[in-house]
Design an enzyme around this catalytic site. Sequence first.
Site, PDB file in Angstrom:
ATOM      1  N   HIS A  79     -43.412  37.449 -34.835  1.00 43.27           N
ATOM      2  CA  HIS A  79     -41.943  37.569 -34.861  1.00 43.27           C
ATOM      3  C   HIS A  79     -41.411  37.677 -36.297  1.00 43.27           C
ATOM      4  O   HIS A  79     -42.116  37.390 -37.257  1.00 43.27           O
ATOM      5  CB  HIS A  79     -41.321  36.375 -34.151  1.00 43.27           C
ATOM      6  CG  HIS A  79     -41.576  35.069 -34.839  1.00 43.27           C
ATOM      7  ND1 HIS A  79     -40.841  34.639 -35.913  1.00 43.27           N
ATOM      8  CD2 HIS A  79     -42.507  34.117 -34.616  1.00 43.27           C
ATOM      9  CE1 HIS A  79     -41.301  33.473 -36.311  1.00 43.27           C
ATOM     10  NE2 HIS A  79     -42.311  33.131 -35.548  1.00 43.27           N
ATOM     11  N   ASN A 105     -43.371  36.899 -29.306  1.00 41.49           N
ATOM     12  CA  ASN A 105     -42.518  35.716 -29.122  1.00 41.49           C
ATOM     13  C   ASN A 105     -41.402  35.775 -30.154  1.00 41.49           C
ATOM     14  O   ASN A 105     -41.351  34.988 -31.094  1.00 41.49           O
ATOM     15  CB  ASN A 105     -43.333  34.436 -29.326  1.00 41.49           C
ATOM     16  CG  ASN A 105     -43.937  33.944 -28.031  1.00 41.49           C
ATOM     17  OD1 ASN A 105     -43.374  34.163 -26.949  1.00 41.49           O
ATOM     18  ND2 ASN A 105     -45.068  33.272 -28.114  1.00 41.49           N
ATOM     19  N   GLY A 133     -51.207  33.844 -22.364  1.00 43.50           N
ATOM     20  CA  GLY A 133     -52.301  33.911 -23.323  1.00 43.50           C
ATOM     21  C   GLY A 133     -53.092  35.196 -23.168  1.00 43.50           C
ATOM     22  O   GLY A 133     -52.757  36.062 -22.359  1.00 43.50           O
ATOM     23  N   LYS A 186     -38.103  33.307 -22.311  1.00 43.38           N
ATOM     24  CA  LYS A 186     -39.491  33.060 -22.719  1.00 43.38           C
ATOM     25  C   LYS A 186     -39.572  31.897 -23.715  1.00 43.38           C
ATOM     26  O   LYS A 186     -40.493  31.079 -23.662  1.00 43.38           O
ATOM     27  CB  LYS A 186     -40.111  34.329 -23.326  1.00 43.38           C
ATOM     28  CG  LYS A 186     -41.519  34.120 -23.904  1.00 43.38           C
ATOM     29  CD  LYS A 186     -42.478  33.638 -22.847  1.00 43.38           C
ATOM     30  CE  LYS A 186     -43.906  33.343 -23.220  1.00 43.38           C
ATOM     31  NZ  LYS A 186     -44.363  33.104 -24.522  1.00 43.38           N
ATOM     32  N   HIS A 189     -39.347  28.885 -21.703  1.00 39.85           N
ATOM     33  CA  HIS A 189     -40.645  28.736 -21.022  1.00 39.85           C
ATOM     34  C   HIS A 189     -41.597  27.964 -21.933  1.00 39.85           C
ATOM     35  O   HIS A 189     -42.280  27.034 -21.514  1.00 39.85           O
ATOM     36  CB  HIS A 189     -41.219  30.114 -20.675  1.00 39.85           C
ATOM     37  CG  HIS A 189     -42.684  30.104 -20.334  1.00 39.85           C
ATOM     38  ND1 HIS A 189     -43.670  29.957 -21.304  1.00 39.85           N
ATOM     39  CD2 HIS A 189     -43.345  30.199 -19.156  1.00 39.85           C
ATOM     40  CE1 HIS A 189     -44.861  29.957 -20.733  1.00 39.85           C
ATOM     41  NE2 HIS A 189     -44.698  30.110 -19.422  1.00 39.85           N
ATOM     42  N   ASN A 190     -41.637  28.346 -23.199  1.00 43.17           N
ATOM     43  CA  ASN A 190     -42.556  27.690 -24.128  1.00 43.17           C
ATOM     44  C   ASN A 190     -42.157  26.243 -24.406  1.00 43.17           C
ATOM     45  O   ASN A 190     -43.015  25.398 -24.635  1.00 43.17           O
ATOM     46  CB  ASN A 190     -42.627  28.475 -25.444  1.00 43.17           C
ATOM     47  CG  ASN A 190     -43.474  29.722 -25.306  1.00 43.17           C
ATOM     48  OD1 ASN A 190     -43.663  30.233 -24.217  1.00 43.17           O
ATOM     49  ND2 ASN A 190     -43.976  30.230 -26.412  1.00 43.17           N
ATOM     50  N   GLU A 193     -43.317  24.441 -21.448  1.00 41.05           N
ATOM     51  CA  GLU A 193     -44.785  24.387 -21.614  1.00 41.05           C
ATOM     52  C   GLU A 193     -45.184  23.225 -22.532  1.00 41.05           C
ATOM     53  O   GLU A 193     -46.085  22.445 -22.220  1.00 41.05           O
ATOM     54  CB  GLU A 193     -45.240  25.728 -22.219  1.00 41.05           C
ATOM     55  CG  GLU A 193     -46.624  25.769 -22.814  1.00 41.05           C
ATOM     56  CD  GLU A 193     -46.868  27.080 -23.598  1.00 41.05           C
ATOM     57  OE1 GLU A 193     -46.611  28.164 -23.047  1.00 41.05           O
ATOM     58  OE2 GLU A 193     -47.303  27.012 -24.755  1.00 41.05           O
ATOM     59  N   ARG A 297     -46.019  16.460 -31.283  1.00 36.70           N
ATOM     60  CA  ARG A 297     -46.894  17.499 -31.834  1.00 36.70           C
ATOM     61  C   ARG A 297     -46.746  17.586 -33.355  1.00 36.70           C
ATOM     62  O   ARG A 297     -47.738  17.662 -34.079  1.00 36.70           O
ATOM     63  CB  ARG A 297     -46.532  18.847 -31.183  1.00 36.70           C
ATOM     64  CG  ARG A 297     -47.286  20.002 -31.774  1.00 36.70           C
ATOM     65  CD  ARG A 297     -46.942  21.308 -31.081  1.00 36.70           C
ATOM     66  NE  ARG A 297     -47.609  22.410 -31.755  1.00 36.70           N
ATOM     67  CZ  ARG A 297     -47.654  23.642 -31.301  1.00 36.70           C
ATOM     68  NH1 ARG A 297     -47.067  23.939 -30.155  1.00 36.70           N
ATOM     69  NH2 ARG A 297     -48.261  24.596 -31.961  1.00 36.70           N
ATOM     70  N   HIS A 466     -12.092   7.151 -33.529  1.00 37.41           N
ATOM     71  CA  HIS A 466     -12.699   8.181 -32.695  1.00 37.41           C
ATOM     72  C   HIS A 466     -11.895   8.421 -31.441  1.00 37.41           C
ATOM     73  O   HIS A 466     -11.886   9.521 -30.900  1.00 37.41           O
ATOM     74  CB  HIS A 466     -14.135   7.743 -32.367  1.00 37.41           C
ATOM     75  CG  HIS A 466     -14.994   8.810 -31.799  1.00 37.41           C
ATOM     76  ND1 HIS A 466     -15.241   8.925 -30.461  1.00 37.41           N
ATOM     77  CD2 HIS A 466     -15.660   9.811 -32.407  1.00 37.41           C
ATOM     78  CE1 HIS A 466     -16.048   9.956 -30.265  1.00 37.41           C
ATOM     79  NE2 HIS A 466     -16.308  10.515 -31.424  1.00 37.41           N
TER      80      HIS A 466
END
Length: 496
Positions: A79, A105, A133, A186, A189-190, A193, A297, A466
């Site tokens: 990308h 992607n 994949g 997509k 989706h990732n 995933e 991750r 606030h």
Amino acid sequence: ALSQVGMLGVGSMGAMMTLLMAERGYEIFFYDPSEKNMDQLEQQYKDIHLESQVHRVGSYEEVCKNLGEPKVFMFSTPHGGPADKCVESLTPYLKKDDVIVDCGNEHWENTERRQRDLDPQGIHYVGCGVSGGYQSARAGPSMSPGGSPEALEMVMPFLRTLAAKDSKGRPCTSPVGPAGSGHYVKMVHNGIEQGMMSVVAEVWLLLTKGLGLGYEEVGDIFKSWNESGPLRDCFLIAIGVDIERAKGKDGEHVVSQVRDKVVQDVDEEEGTGTWTCGEAVARHVPCATILSAHLFRCASADLRRRTKNKESAGTGIDAQPLAVESKKDFVEMLHMTTYFCFLACFAQGLDLIRQKDKDSDWNLDYLKVLQLWRGGCIIKAEHIADVLEKLYSRKDHDKEDILGNPEVGHELAKHFPAIKKVVLKAIEADLFVPSISQTLEYYKYETSTGLPTQFMEAQLDYFGQHMFDKKDDPDHGPEKGKHHYEWKRATGSSDK
Ligand code: 6PG
């Protein structure tokens, strides 16, 4: 009908898609600035005798010169910069009605920028997510194309011949919507995933370290989950069986030798996971599992920092076996917990898509979105797709919120006791459950009134005027409240 395709970018995904297209009867002219990629593909198509269908050429210009009108291109490039370079290099040879189908992607905003740039010349740019994949790219991936209706009409018959088929033989591709919607879907989706992968990894820890089961036993458990029940036919559970069983030449389980470090591609400081999290935050959608999985991750990727922190902490975290009465019952609780978390990942992702859909007036058809995920892709989960299909097939479904629909609401409520028990036990044993525990909290706060944010609102009103709503006030949605209180003067306590 389309018979020729110009293929730009033949790394592992692009090469496999080239072979797939050739096998489905298309003539391909391909180019990649990397000689190595081109050499590899050349070897591959020669090995299976596709020379008459696949042609290696030496430049972008040559690809264009070989194609009949209108020209159709497929991109499988990294990308950003590399895809921009590709568009730039092709542009001098493009004409009205030519179509680029970007299967990388790509960030949806880059896709929309290119659509705007090419539109005045009548050139179409379709942002098409491709999932599954390299193995799926070879056999038939899930494809989510978005762009102008004319462009989608032109390329859909072609994409249908390439896409994976679901268990009923229907292609796992449909026109998603306008603009960057294909790449957006997509991207999410990732994100889904990533959430699901973290959940499986955490469950794997609970099964192995927690319950003391061997890799083969865990492989058998995943196999049985994949065969029947709410996790039947889930890609990520199915590959778990292979991962648990694979042994190297030394007879050791390969997974036992893998370091706990999940980095992004080296030349990619950002990616779909990062983008999904940014979108979730920017659009105020609480995608808790997805975000937590992403942070887990990121933390995992920096092994040096973790090692140093562990040394300074002195003791470090020492995970213990789980204290459970019946392993068999606990395995079943983990089964339902995995389902709970998977379903929550879908709910979070679909809520994010829905928010963007509303913000951009895309008017997406969610039954079509589900169809994309029925096969070929990483988040394939048959039962969950069935549950969601039932929801979206109901005319009166609540479009705003997945959890507010009985199909999903009842499913999650049913398994709440299981996930709660799993989290409690895991925390007791110092086992890692960042995504599972966040899913539990997400479910709790997303289905509750009477949150402690009542106190947060008071804090904000104390120092920032606030303004707050009182419990008896009508709810005006996300609008600010109407009341302010001079808290400090009232008690004087904070003067001390
Ligand atoms: C897919 C995958 C794929 C993705 C990587 C994730 O749908 O086939 O989502 O598109 O890029 O598998 O890798 P990174 O998160 O490291 O980019």
